[in-house]
Design a protein around this motif. Structure first.
Motif, mmCIF file in Angstrom:
data_model
loop_
_atom_site.group_PDB
_atom_site.id
_atom_site.type_symbol
_atom_site.label_atom_id
_atom_site.label_comp_id
_atom_site.label_asym_id
_atom_site.label_seq_id
_atom_site.Cartn_x
_atom_site.Cartn_y
_atom_site.Cartn_z
ATOM 1 N N LYS A 1 0.826 -1.221 -0.035
ATOM 2 C CA LYS A 1 -0.063 -0.032 0.057
ATOM 3 C C LYS A 1 0.872 1.379 0.023
ATOM 4 C CE LYS A 1 -3.758 -2.028 2.492
ATOM 5 N NZ LYS A 1 -4.831 -2.294 3.936
ATOM 6 N N THR A 2 0.510 2.201 -0.681
ATOM 7 C CA THR A 2 1.197 3.635 -0.951
ATOM 8 C C THR A 2 0.298 4.454 -0.761
ATOM 9 O OG1 THR A 2 2.819 2.524 -2.367
ATOM 10 C CG2 THR A 2 2.675 4.732 -2.258
ATOM 11 N N VAL A 3 0.475 5.657 0.044
ATOM 12 C CA VAL A 3 -0.280 6.870 0.232
ATOM 13 C C VAL A 3 0.563 8.060 0.217
ATOM 14 C CG1 VAL A 3 -2.020 5.464 1.542
ATOM 15 C CG2 VAL A 3 0.047 6.751 2.930
ATOM 16 N N THR A 4 0.082 9.070 -0.197
ATOM 17 C CA THR A 4 0.751 10.396 -0.118
ATOM 18 C C THR A 4 0.225 11.174 1.111
ATOM 19 O OG1 THR A 4 0.645 10.454 -2.400
ATOM 20 C CG2 THR A 4 0.831 12.626 -1.124
ATOM 21 N N ILE A 5 1.305 11.741 1.970
ATOM 22 C CA ILE A 5 1.015 12.588 3.002
ATOM 23 C C ILE A 5 1.305 13.888 2.553
ATOM 24 C CG2 ILE A 5 1.875 13.242 5.265
ATOM 25 C CD1 ILE A 5 2.696 10.258 5.813
ATOM 26 N N ASP A 6 0.137 14.671 2.679
ATOM 27 C CA ASP A 6 0.272 15.975 2.195
ATOM 28 C C ASP A 6 0.154 17.006 3.367
ATOM 29 O OD1 ASP A 6 -2.341 15.872 2.647
ATOM 30 O OD2 ASP A 6 -2.922 16.025 0.665
ATOM 31 N N LYS A 7 0.192 16.585 4.680
ATOM 32 C CA LYS A 7 -0.037 17.455 5.673
ATOM 33 C C LYS A 7 1.028 17.178 7.060
ATOM 34 C CE LYS A 7 -3.231 14.935 8.385
ATOM 35 N NZ LYS A 7 -4.663 15.218 8.869
ATOM 36 N N PRO A 8 1.286 18.160 7.572
ATOM 37 C CA PRO A 8 2.555 17.556 8.880
ATOM 38 C C PRO A 8 1.868 16.607 9.737
ATOM 39 C CG PRO A 8 2.499 20.106 8.427
ATOM 40 C CD PRO A 8 1.373 19.589 7.611
ATOM 41 N N MET A 9 2.825 15.858 10.208
ATOM 42 C CA MET A 9 2.128 14.675 11.146
ATOM 43 C C MET A 9 3.184 14.162 11.931
ATOM 44 S SD MET A 9 0.417 10.947 9.338
ATOM 45 C CE MET A 9 -0.550 11.957 8.251
ATOM 46 N N GLY A 10 3.019 14.083 13.296
ATOM 47 C CA GLY A 10 3.746 13.836 14.316
ATOM 48 C C GLY A 10 3.797 12.099 14.330
ATOM 49 N N LYS A 11 4.670 11.897 15.313
ATOM 50 C CA LYS A 11 5.059 10.195 15.506
ATOM 51 C C LYS A 11 3.814 9.486 15.828
ATOM 52 C CE LYS A 11 7.823 7.421 18.355
ATOM 53 N NZ LYS A 11 8.656 7.368 19.397
ATOM 54 N N GLU A 12 2.787 10.280 16.564
ATOM 55 C CA GLU A 12 1.688 9.094 16.998
ATOM 56 C C GLU A 12 0.705 9.167 15.924
ATOM 57 O OE1 GLU A 12 -1.833 9.637 20.342
ATOM 58 O OE2 GLU A 12 0.207 10.498 20.834
ATOM 59 N N GLU A 13 0.565 10.398 14.959
ATOM 60 C CA GLU A 13 -0.551 10.287 14.087
ATOM 61 C C GLU A 13 0.215 9.456 12.905
ATOM 62 O OE1 GLU A 13 -3.162 13.263 11.155
ATOM 63 O OE2 GLU A 13 -1.490 14.183 12.912
ATOM 64 N N PHE A 14 1.295 9.414 12.753
ATOM 65 C CA PHE A 14 1.913 8.746 11.651
ATOM 66 C C PHE A 14 1.736 7.287 11.886
ATOM 67 C CE2 PHE A 14 5.629 6.687 9.778
ATOM 68 C CZ PHE A 14 5.671 7.082 8.519
ATOM 69 N N GLU A 15 2.031 6.965 13.208
ATOM 70 C CA GLU A 15 2.038 5.393 13.631
ATOM 71 C C GLU A 15 0.550 5.043 13.436
ATOM 72 O OE1 GLU A 15 3.670 4.900 17.234
ATOM 73 O OE2 GLU A 15 5.930 4.963 16.522
ATOM 74 N N GLU A 16 -0.505 5.773 13.886
ATOM 75 C CA GLU A 16 -2.088 5.182 13.776
ATOM 76 C C GLU A 16 -2.174 5.331 12.131
ATOM 77 O OE1 GLU A 16 -6.050 7.405 14.862
ATOM 78 O OE2 GLU A 16 -4.435 7.860 16.109
ATOM 79 N N LEU A 17 -1.776 5.947 11.414
ATOM 80 C CA LEU A 17 -1.986 5.713 9.994
ATOM 81 C C LEU A 17 -1.406 4.453 9.472
ATOM 82 C CD1 LEU A 17 -2.897 6.823 7.067
ATOM 83 C CD2 LEU A 17 -0.847 8.007 7.051
ATOM 84 N N VAL A 18 -0.087 4.053 9.804
ATOM 85 C CA VAL A 18 0.412 2.875 9.334
ATOM 86 C C VAL A 18 -0.253 1.735 9.986
ATOM 87 C CG1 VAL A 18 2.472 1.631 9.517
ATOM 88 C CG2 VAL A 18 2.684 4.001 9.194
ATOM 89 N N ASN A 19 -0.528 1.728 11.253
ATOM 90 C CA ASN A 19 -1.345 0.797 11.717
ATOM 91 C C ASN A 19 -2.566 0.483 10.992
ATOM 92 O OD1 ASN A 19 0.627 0.185 13.738
ATOM 93 N ND2 ASN A 19 -0.689 1.572 15.446
ATOM 94 N N GLY A 20 -3.247 1.526 10.580
ATOM 95 C CA GLY A 20 -4.800 1.126 9.792
ATOM 96 C C GLY A 20 -4.318 0.646 8.432
ATOM 97 N N LEU A 21 -3.052 1.120 7.843
ATOM 98 C CA LEU A 21 -2.872 0.537 6.590
ATOM 99 C C LEU A 21 -2.394 -0.820 6.812
ATOM 100 C CD1 LEU A 21 -0.564 3.236 5.130
ATOM 101 C CD2 LEU A 21 -2.794 2.737 4.286
ATOM 102 N N ILE A 22 -1.632 -1.333 7.749
ATOM 103 C CA ILE A 22 -1.351 -2.813 7.983
ATOM 104 C C ILE A 22 -2.496 -3.721 8.358
ATOM 105 C CG2 ILE A 22 0.155 -4.564 9.336
ATOM 106 C CD1 ILE A 22 2.208 -2.081 9.557
ATOM 107 N N ASP A 23 -3.458 -2.911 9.067
ATOM 108 C CA ASP A 23 -4.632 -3.640 9.363
ATOM 109 C C ASP A 23 -4.563 -5.032 10.172
ATOM 110 O OD1 ASP A 23 -7.593 -3.417 9.724
ATOM 111 O OD2 ASP A 23 -7.956 -4.367 7.766
ATOM 112 N N ASN A 24 -3.506 -5.361 10.952
ATOM 113 C CA ASN A 24 -3.400 -6.602 11.542
ATOM 114 C C ASN A 24 -2.431 -6.256 12.846
ATOM 115 O OD1 ASN A 24 -2.704 -9.250 12.416
ATOM 116 N ND2 ASN A 24 -3.361 -10.166 10.263
#
Length: 258
Positions: free
Chosen positions: A105-128
């Protein structure tokens, strides 16, 4: 067992193709995090051998001589001053994790994002939550905090003693690649539960083990990992290591800056 006094300009890998029959997104690991925590710092596997198992990953070097990043088959070394240098195939590692990374999976990040929000995004993409994940962000950072361990001499001190004196760095706005792995909690001690990421600047001169960051914009790529191979040392030090110490989880969190 020795610390290099000069940086090599050669690469242990680079522009490698995946060997026939080797699956992508299969994690190969040498030794364990618990062994590293108990000062098993002598490398048994060469970098030349390591990159036969993957073109993407991270680790450390013989005698804990800095942090490692493997990107596109090239191995770079960050020593105590946080400067990246080349490596040679005969250098050794006591702990490293690599894979042939193929993003699912590949997504574009187009806004500032800290460590916690970034990890939350990755967790959702991995979804397991029970699978490993490979993670790569390529783009712009608002800031990256790093650390780099420095070369040790026998008798080796424990890793918590080492990291208490480790050099730390803060890089401001940079562009580069941040990559590594997300490990499920039940694998704590075998690996590092949670996120373990290293960063390399675009000029290939700076980086290290990531402790905090804020991304600005760029490309995020992830892949799930369900296959794992571990090569355990056959050394006397590994045989004597305490791999189930009390307080293992907190010790690893402290060692990794989590």
């Amino acid at each position: 067992m020795s610390c290099l006094t000069e940086r090599s300009i050669h690469n242990a890998g680079g522009n490698m193709t995946r060997p026939s029959g080797v699956k992508p997104n299969r994690l190969f690991q040498t030794s364990t995090m618990a062994a590293l925590l108990d000062a098993v710092y002598d490398g048994e596997m060469t970098l030349g051998e390591l990159v036969q198992h993957g073109d993407f990953g991270l680790g450390t070097f013989d005698a804990l001589d800095g942090e490692m990043i493997v990107t596109e088959g090239e191995v770079r070394q960050f020593r105590s001053e946080g400067i990246a240098s080349g490596t040679t195939a005969d250098m050794k590692t006591p702990f490293a994790c690599v894979t042939y990374f193929e993003p699912e999976k590949t997504v574009t990040i187009d806004k500032p994002m800290g460590k916690e929000e970034f990890e939350e995004l990755v967790n959702g993409l991995i979804d397991n939550p029970n699978l490993f994940g490979a993670v790569r962000f390529t783009g712009e950072f608002e800031k990256v905090d790093t650390r780099t361990v420095f070369c040790q001499h026998k008798p080796y001190p424990g890793m918590l003693e080492v990291v208490a004196k480790q050099p730390t760095f803060r890089m401001g706005e940079i562009s580069g690649v941040m990559l590594g792995f997300r490990t499920p909690p039940y694998m704590q001690g075998i690996n590092v539960a949670g996120y373990h990421l290293h960063v390399l600047s675009d000029d290939r001169k700076h980086g290290g083990h990531v402790t905090d960051y804020r991304v600005k914009s760029g490309k995020l790529e992830v892949a799930r990992i369900s296959d794992l191979e571990i090569s355990l040392p056959k050394t006397e030090d590994f045989a004597k290591a305490d791999l189930q110490p009390a307080g293992l989880h907190e010790a690893i969190r402290t060692a990794e800056g989590g």
